[in-house]
Structure formats: C-alpha cells, structure tokens
Design an enzyme around this catalytic site. Structure first.
Site, short mmCIF file in Angstrom:
data_model
loop_
_atom_site.label_atom_id
_atom_site.label_comp_id
_atom_site.label_asym_id
_atom_site.label_seq_id
_atom_site.Cartn_x
_atom_site.Cartn_y
_atom_site.Cartn_z
N GLY B 148 0.85 -1.19 0.00
CA GLY B 148 0.00 0.00 0.00
C GLY B 148 0.88 1.24 0.00
O GLY B 148 1.99 1.21 0.53
N CYS B 149 0.39 2.32 -0.59
CA CYS B 149 1.21 3.54 -0.65
C CYS B 149 1.39 4.15 0.72
O CYS B 149 2.49 4.61 1.08
CB CYS B 149 0.62 4.54 -1.65
SG CYS B 149 -1.11 4.93 -1.40
N ASN B 150 0.34 4.15 1.53
CA ASN B 150 0.48 4.63 2.91
C ASN B 150 1.41 3.70 3.69
O ASN B 150 2.24 4.15 4.49
CB ASN B 150 -0.88 4.66 3.61
CG ASN B 150 -1.84 5.64 2.96
OD1 ASN B 150 -1.45 6.68 2.50
ND2 ASN B 150 -3.12 5.28 2.91
N ALA B 151 1.24 2.41 3.43
CA ALA B 151 2.04 1.42 4.16
C ALA B 151 3.52 1.59 3.84
O ALA B 151 4.38 1.45 4.72
CB ALA B 151 1.57 0.01 3.80
N THR B 153 5.03 4.42 2.97
CA THR B 153 5.50 5.66 3.59
C THR B 153 5.77 5.45 5.08
O THR B 153 6.83 5.82 5.60
CB THR B 153 4.47 6.78 3.40
OG1 THR B 153 3.96 6.74 2.07
CG2 THR B 153 5.09 8.14 3.66
#
Lengths: 342, 342, 342, 342
Positions: B148-151, B153
C-alpha cells in the site's frame, strides 16, 4: 562524447527546468551553475527536488572556467542577460532564455522593453530560437535567442496559417490562458497562493504584452506585410501550461491542411484530429505542443487551439532542442519523455 | 536484451504511471496493455498525455499472448486481481499492485478486506514488495505483492526504528496527509474538484484504514511481538504525494542514527540533515523518499517525517524497482530522474 | 444604536476579513481604516472584493479622530501592535488580533517572541480572547487579546478534556493542517502559488511554534499543573481552514461527554455525532468550529478532530464575537451565516 | 411578513447556494426542500456546510404542501424541470434555474436541447430572468426562467453595446474561462480533482455550446436582426467564477459610455474605470458583476471583460433577485454582501 554545459542564472524556474531536463539527457553534463545572490549554495538547498541530481554548487559567473564548456544556457533576467553575454568568451555557444535577443530591430527592442540595447552587435547576430522554423540557422548559430513562451504558443498555432495564406491577416485574435510559473519565482502579491488560486483574470489588456514584439516581427516577416494580432493573456491557477485559443477567419479545412503539412515531420508538434480540443494537462512537463482545429458554426471562421508547457517547450525544453542542434546532437535527445499525470 | 512487459489494468492511474516510467526505461518495452471496459481504445484516448509514447492499444486480458511476455504488472482493482493472477501462466513473473497479496495470513486478509481469499496458495507464495527490506526474496520471486502507498511511507519512516529498538513500541502515532490520486480514477463525490479543493479532512478515523493490516504484519514481525500503531490519514487538495508525520518516544539521535544506518546504501531513500523537514513537493513524480528527524522539545520524544510520491515510489515506481530485480536488470534502471517542479 | 468601529492595520487579511464581517453586521459601522504604507488608497484598490462595501479610505493612525469611536480592532503585525495600542486613548475599547497580549507573563512573552515587551502594564490588563472560556472577563474588558488561530483550534478540541480530567496530560499530541492565509499577505517564496500548490510539508517541527506559548499558559492553568503538548503544524494548498487532529489517551465516551457538556450551549461550537469526521470545507468562511471524536482501535485512546476557519473563527470572527460582548451587543450578531461552498 | 419558500431539487450546487443566500435574507424563510434520491436526509448530511442553517429535511416533491408556499425555486436538471413545473399549482410563483424555459421558440428549444418541449404553453408564459433587462416583466411574472450562467456573463458585457449600436454585429467574439461548479455535482472523470487541477482546456469548440441559443435569441432581438456571436468556453481549476473576454470592433470610449449608461443605476453591475481588468476573485460568493473596457492597440477595436460568480449572480443570486421582485421585496435584499477573500 558528452557535452559540457554551464547554466547561468540557475536559481530561477527555467534554470531548474534545464537541470531537470539535462539530468535525463544522454549527451549533456552540467559542469557549472551560477546564481549571484545564491552563490555558494547547493542546488539541493535552492531546489530540493534536484537533491539527487548530482549537480555542482552555485557559483558566481566570474568564477566559472569557460574553457571546457561547450555551451552555456543563459537563464538570467531580461536586460541583465545582454551585458552578461557580451562579456562571455566570443566563441562560446550560447542559448539565451531571456527576452534580450528576440527582436532583431534595435528600435523594436527599445519600443517594447523601454531601454536602448546594450549589445546591439550581438542582437544582430542572434538567431531566433523557434526551432521548427529556424532549424538551419540554429544549427550553425553561436547565439540563439529563446522565444517568449506565449510567443512560441501563438506562433505554433498561427505561423503556418499566415505562411499558407489561409487566414485573414487583419482579424487574428489570440487569447491565452497561462499558468503561474511563467511569471517566474518573483515575489509579487498577485502570485501568492492565497491571491491567485480560486479565480482568474486577464492582464496586459489592449494588446500591450511585450511578446507582441515577437508576434509583430515574425508574422509580418512571414506575411511580407505588417500583421498585428490582438492578444489577451489570462492568469489561471495552475503552475505549468499555456493554452492559446486563436480566432481566425478562413476555411477550417484549409487551416487544418496548412497545419498538418507544416508539422508532418515534426517530432514535438502534434496536430490532433479535426475538432479535437487540446489540453495543457496532456503536455505538462513535456516538450510537446498539441494543436487542434475546429470550424466555427459561422462558415469562413475557425478556432485553432494550441497547448504547451511554458517552462518546457515554451522555454527550457526549446532551449535544449536548440542546443542539441548547435552541438550536433540528435535534435530530440532528452526531450521525448511523456509528462507527469495526474 | 529489452524485456517484454504486459500491464493488466492499464486504464487506472497506476497503470498510466507504469507506462510513463517504462517510456523512460532503457531495458523494458510494453507489448500488451489490457483494460476490460476500455478494450479496443488507444491509450492516447484514455490518457492523452501518453499520446506520443508509442503504446499498443488496450485489449482484453484473454486476448493477450503471454508467450513472449517476460513480466506482467497487474494494476487491477482489489479482489479482481487474485482471480486474474490465478488464471495467468504459472511461470509468468508478476508484480501485483493491488492489495490482494500483501497479507500473508488468510485470516488477516479476511479481517481487513471482508472476504475469503480466492487464491490462498498464491497468497502464500507472494513476496511482500517493500524493496529495500525484501530485496533478496524479490530477486527470486515469481509473484511480488506491491505494498500500500500509505504502508510504504509509514514503513520507510518507522521500520528501522522498530528493528533497532530505539522507540517505544506501544506509543507510535502515524499521521498522514495524502494527495488525491491515491484514491484512483474513481467517480466519487468527495473526489470532485469542487468538493476537494480548498480544504482538508481526516478519514478512516480510529485506526481503521486497511493499510493497518500491513503495518501490523510487518511491524510485529520485525519487533518479534505484537505492534499496533495509531494511524490517521487525511485527504488534502494536491494530486501526488504522501507526507507521514510520526510521533515516537525515543532518543532523536538514536533514531537518526538508526535511519541513517538503514538507508546509507539505498539509492532512493534520503535521510535529510537532522532537523530538516521533507516536503512532498520535492519528490513529486519520483521514486525517492525523503526522511527527516527532529527532537521534540520534550526529551525522549521525536518526530520522524517521510515524504514520497504515492503513484511512483508508493506504487508504480516501487513495482518497477521490484521488476528490475526480478528481471536481473539494474535495480535503479528507469527510476533515477528528478521530478517536475514547480 | 450602531457602534462606530475603527480598524487599525486594515490592509492585511484579518483586516479585510473584519471589513467583510462588519459589512453584514447589524450593529457595527466602520468609521476609520488605517494602513500606513497604503494610506490614501481606497479599500477597493487594496482589496477589490470590498469595492461595494462602502468603506472609508485608508488613513494613517495619527489621522484618526478616536473621539467618536466605540471600539478599535488592531490588526497590526506582532510587536508593532503593543506600541500602537499603548498610544491610543486610555479609555478606548480595543480588540487586538496580534500576538502581543496573548501571554500574561512577561518572561513567557520574551521566551517565545524573543524580545522584551514594550507595554507590560497593558499585558497585565489584557483579557485572553478565547470567547467561550473568558466570556465574563471579556464583557467588561477594555483590551482583549485575540488568540492565535492554531491556539484557538487546539484549545477548542482539548481544553474541556483537560478541565474534565479525562485525558492523560503527559501524552497529548496536536497535529495541524493549516491553510495558507494564516501566513498573511507576506511575500515569501514558499507562499507563492507555484511553490505551495500541489504538495504539503510540516514546519516548526519539534514543537517550536510560537502558539505553544498559549497552549502552555492555558492548559497548565486549567490543569493546575504544567502541561506541554507536542504540536506539529503542516502547510497545505488551500486558503482558509485549520484541521487539528489530536491524539489523546483516555476513554472516548468520557471525552465525547466532556466536549458535549462544555459546548452544549455554545452557538458556534458543534460537536458532531460520535465517530464523525469534521472537514474544513464545512466551516470555510464561518465562525463555526466543528469537533469530532472517535475511539481508536486500541482501547484507552482516542482522536479528537477540530475544524475552523483561521481567518474567521480563528481570528477576525472571534474578534467580532468579543467586540459584541464588549459593546453589549448580541454575542452572535453578524456571525451566524453559513459559509461558501463549493 | 416573511415569505415562505420551497426549493425543488435542493441537493445540487444551485440548491445549496439558494439555501446559503436565503439564510442571510431578511424576508425569506425556507419551508420545504426536495431531493428525490436524497429524500429523508437532512441538509446537514448532504451539505455539511449548511449544518447550522436550521433547514428542513429533504422530502419528495409529492410530499410538499404548497398551500402555504409563496414561491418555489426549481433547481432541477434540464428536461426534468418542465414536467415538474407543469404539475405544480397553477398559481404558484416559480423561479426556474434550469434551461427549460429560457428559449421562447419551441423550434429553438428543440434545436439546442435535442427534444420537443413537454410544456410549450409554459414556455410561452415564462419571462427571461436577466433581471437588469427584464425587471418590469419579472415583477409581474408567475414563471421566471433563470438564464444560463455563461449567457448572463456574456450578456452583461455585450447587450448594452448591441443596443447602443456601438459594435460591429458581425464580429463579436466571446471567450470564457469558467470555474468547475458550473458543471454541477455530477460524477464525471474530467471533473475529478486529479484530472482538472493543474491545467486548462477549451470545450464546446466551434460555437456549439447550448447557451448560444440564449445569445442568439437575445442579441438578435435587441439588434433587430440576426446576430451570431462566436463563443468558446474554457474549464479552469477554480470552483466559482466566469470571466468573459469579449473582442469587439468599435470605439472603446463609445463602448465604455454605453456600458456606463446602461448600468449607472444598477446595484450589482459595476463598470470599472477605463482600462481596469476585472477578476473573478473579486466577485466570488457575491451577486456582483464587474465589467472592464480597454481599447486595443489597433484603433476601432476593444476588449470588454466581465466577471461574475456563476453560482450566485449567474444562477442562484439572480434567482433570488428575481424572486425579490416577484414577491414585492427590496430587489437587493439578501444580496448585497461582499464575497469571501482570500
């Protein structure tokens, strides 16, 4: 062999854009960057987005050793540029991005820029940098004058029409919507986010914008008679892009044919299918210019719309395209990539 | 030799971003693009900014001949991806950008995604695609699950701290500001320009966002005990970028040292000088992640801030970095360019 | 009878916002506007959006006849304000919007603002202008010190929790996303549209923002012990609004009850249903503050989110609310309107 | 006595704008709001920014008791409006904001809207709602047809020039830059923030926009001969506002005089000093229209620029202005406030 490049005035947006483009260029390497007020700083501190590009620190122009430099881009402010370039080694190839050498006639320069030119001999020597129309001259030039970004957009749309004689020369209207970066990194109230986002306005009303000097010079030369367009730019809340909507009188099919013919071999100018509307979104971050043509409901009238990125095709991308020619590199080198979307 | 690439589900933003990046990649070539609802269309019509990239038209997955394909990127929606990948040739290398293979435990998958997994055998085989931490496994993997992109970051900021034991595992707060493109090209009222520009809001409040499944899995594994962070994402009016501000308890110098050590050989992760604040502006359009550390005024507390581009380093850039490894190409190939600014 | 109002420093954003609000106020009338550098200009030239508001021209402070003025709003820069107010008629009611009189302790002022106070006797007299918590003192005050906009947002979310003893005082984290107008009409590179749109960053990292002086003063007073929150503001590309996301330890139900109790009679503070997320979009242009509470997945932890408009409820709206009390007008007069959306 | 108002189709942007304006209106009170798909919901859930406005819940039209209603605003989609209004009580005053009753000629309606009209008898009765030019008819009308927002902007700039005979009727060009909210709350890909921010494009090229039906009808009527303008709208990334740049042939002084004369008694139309450029920023959220005139460098040519807020003066504000007349209220009631800036 990789060409050695200096960028004079690297701390503005066009300087940063040159750095970005050269970072992906197979045949160029930056060996010197100058920025008077920011001399001594790293480019990473001036433009953190260039942190990983492995660039030299900013120095003063007088500290640059030009002996190993193949070409200098000059991205200095208008009026400063002419005195700086005058003092450079006489055999150094230069692409100037300022307005200083765009107008061939000293009187025109004085009229539009309000001062006498400091280097009229260079002014005479400079080749106008609209690549697609001055390719041969640029190839052998020592000094190339980058065009205004608005001037480039309008000329891509209109120049072939004037050359082909397919539009009424007395009734050309050029309406532009311009992104913010065209105004540079200058500290002005109207460029603040709080003032500029969420709305739009026209400026330089009444056909008073300086880029008209370029339109007048080029269009009149192409037409073989005086041509004066009407030109209104607007400022809208996006960073990159110019959209030119041209209102002309002429047959839309003939107009379409003139544009298609003019650009059929061009790598960067795309004439869209008849009736299609270009968008600045589609050329953001690129060296491409998209052009659309549509017939108006009133016969004998048409709209021609052109879109490009003011910092790239309108300025730094054009500069590199010209430098490629001057350095005997592939004209498209480093410039073919698609943009960033969304 | 150039590797032949297929992109399944090319009509979404991550698919378009893959096309953009591969256009500048020296070792990859796109041979097939699929998009079920848009099959038959050109990419120029779906994404006009890709008009000049010379891409094949979109086709249906069943019409792709995978025999000559070296690797497929799967950019399909969550839940769709698992059934599509199950049906692909068993020896085809795949980088999946969906959420379908990120969680190793079928029960975790069911908990966070609300359904039983359709391909649990693949789920077991998949390697978690956080390149900097799974490099060896990815090199030999057949199926890699993009994070995931949040994950991504949050893990770039926190994972080395958990591994080094320099922060209190029971008090980790992860506050994110996310650009719009993370939500994809989906037609939702809150993603309209009129609704989203000019303000901000939190969502998935109470640590309920699905990417917590990844944080829990990875952080607990690294720590060797259960770790549950608090995580609040916010939506703000820009298109690309995630800024993670992490509030941790620990010594700022030890934290800085742990991050510097972890990333000293990494090409894409930059730990800024102590006290510096990263900005998403500086990584927009790139595969870089910038990390900053600062001591809070209260001793024993610190903030760690990480910035990356959700579509690139957080998704499609990461996918290409992983594919580079899987295809025995240079890991950084096609990914080193600076972003576009402004 | 309509109260006569002067605005000192009317050329900044809070001055303009006061003009906007008073234009719709049934009990106030502007009789003087000052702006030193812009003295002699019309407000229409400084703020064309006020063209139709029938305002007096800007003059110098020394040219204002205060004899008929009922109350002056002072919207001058920090540090300037204290010397100007010191020189005003001693019986003139004043609402100051600067930071000069927010801190009661001269040492605190010197610590956070880096200079000795020029009017310590006024500092002692000033009432802190957080209306909902100082209503009685404000009613009889001569000089009211408007709060910082961040300070107002954080206090609306947290003050009732500290007063009620429902959160751990040693672990309060206050994460803010701020619109651009909070920085005022100042010419700074990072406030340019080209630099600020399309991304976000944190600033004043490490709990170093000056508004912490207010948090420390107020929270410690309410708690009866020293309270030091952690506070990180972020700048995001919208003009109006602050969103505060507070991470606290305590029971979410007790927290919700404390907020509901504190604000049940308040006209401008709305506690949303449990679990709902406030948005700055919903309070843009208004004097309202929306507050949401949600339990974290980890028991004993919660997030409290507050949204307001920094220029209105966070500054000029608050100032008018206070002035209403000081002038014996209805507290809500001129402030009940909904905002502008989209 | 306060007039009782119903809003049919209150869940769109023009419905919400009516609610906003009536909240500050001294003579109107909303007694019913309808929204078929959202019937049963509160306005606070559909538009949280209206949470504090004390509005009734949304109901279905068939559940409204019109007996006590003084006037209904109809903010329904085009084509729906005509059948709904046909079924309303025959003596109910109605201001329609759709396109359904703008064209007097059934053939024109069929041409521009591609279908036969369902209520031609009402079409004949309806008064065209451009207040400044139809004031007397509106005062006694039962059914008023709100104008298109583009149509209003263009007419404010051009109508007095056509009436005064000071411009060449065969060469009128109308170039518009439009904010996003004009497209309504519809879920379309090109209205997503990710697609629309950061660029601009023209649409309805070739003078094909439906609002041309209104221009043709009105301008031809005023001129006493057929007048067909050229009209190109552009979409730019801001929410509210239309900027019309008109290119006309005529004497700039005569043009300025014609506009000044036409609007000298108008409360909402401001003709700026000669040469000044209006901005949509200055009229955002208001019922004002600013108009500027400038002579082109070529004599006998001029640009006329008009700016208004499409949702307010271009739609809902105009509707209330008309309703004020129909209900014998002060024409400017509830509409004089300045906008929100920044």
């Amino acid at each position: 062999m990789t060409k050695k490049i200096a960028i004079l005035g690297a701390s503005g947006y066009t300087g940063a854009e040159l750095c970005r483009l050269i970072a992906g260029h197979p045949g160029m390497e930056i060996v010197a960057l100058t920025g008077d007020r920011k001399a001594g700083q790293s480019m990473a501190s001036v433009y953190p987005f260039l942190r990983s590009a492995g660039l030299p620190d900013l120095v003063r122009i007088e500290d640059v050793d030009f002996s190993g430099v193949d070409l200098a881009f000059c991205a200095l402010p208008h009026a400063t540029s002419q005195s700086v370039i005058k003092a450079l080694p006489i055999d150094l190839k230069v692409v100037d991005l300022s307005a200083d050498f765009r107008l061939r006639d000293v009187a025109d320069y004085a009229k539009w820029y309000g001062k006498a030119h400091d280097a009229p001999e260079l002014q005479a020597e400079a080749v106008y940098g609209l690549t697609e129309f001055y390719r041969d001259e640029i190839r052998t030039a020592r000094l190339v004058a980058g065009t205004g970004c608005n001037a480039a957009t309008g000329q891509f749309a209109l120049r072939p029409l004037i050359a082909a004689g397919v539009v009424d020369l007395d009734d050309i209207i050029l309406d532009l919507i311009c992104g913010v970066s065209g105004a540079g990194r200058s500290l002005k109230e109207n460029l603040l986010h709080a003032e500029l986002s969420e709305g739009t306005n026209a400026y330089a009303l009444g056909s008073t914008h300086r880029h008209l000097g370029e339109f007048d010079q080029e269009f009149s030369m192409v037409a073989g008679r005086k041509v004066e367009v009407q030109f209104t730019p607007h400022l809208a809340p996006f960073n990159r892009g110019i959209l030119a909507t041209c209102y002309v009188k002429g047959d839309a099919q003939a107009i379409y044919a003139a544009l298609s013919d003019a650009y059929q071999s061009e790598a960067f100018i795309e004439v869209l299918p008849m009736g299609a509307a270009p968008s600045t979104h589609d050329v953001r971050g690129t060296n491409y210019c998209h052009i659309g043509v549509v017939a108006d409901r009133r016969s004998g009238r048409a709209q021609v719309v052109a879109a490009l990125d003011n910092l790239c095709k309108g300025s730094s991308g054009q500069a590199i395209q010209n430098a490629n020619l001057m350095l005997d590199l592939e004209e498209t080198a480093g410039l073919m990539g698609p943009g960033v979307f969304p």
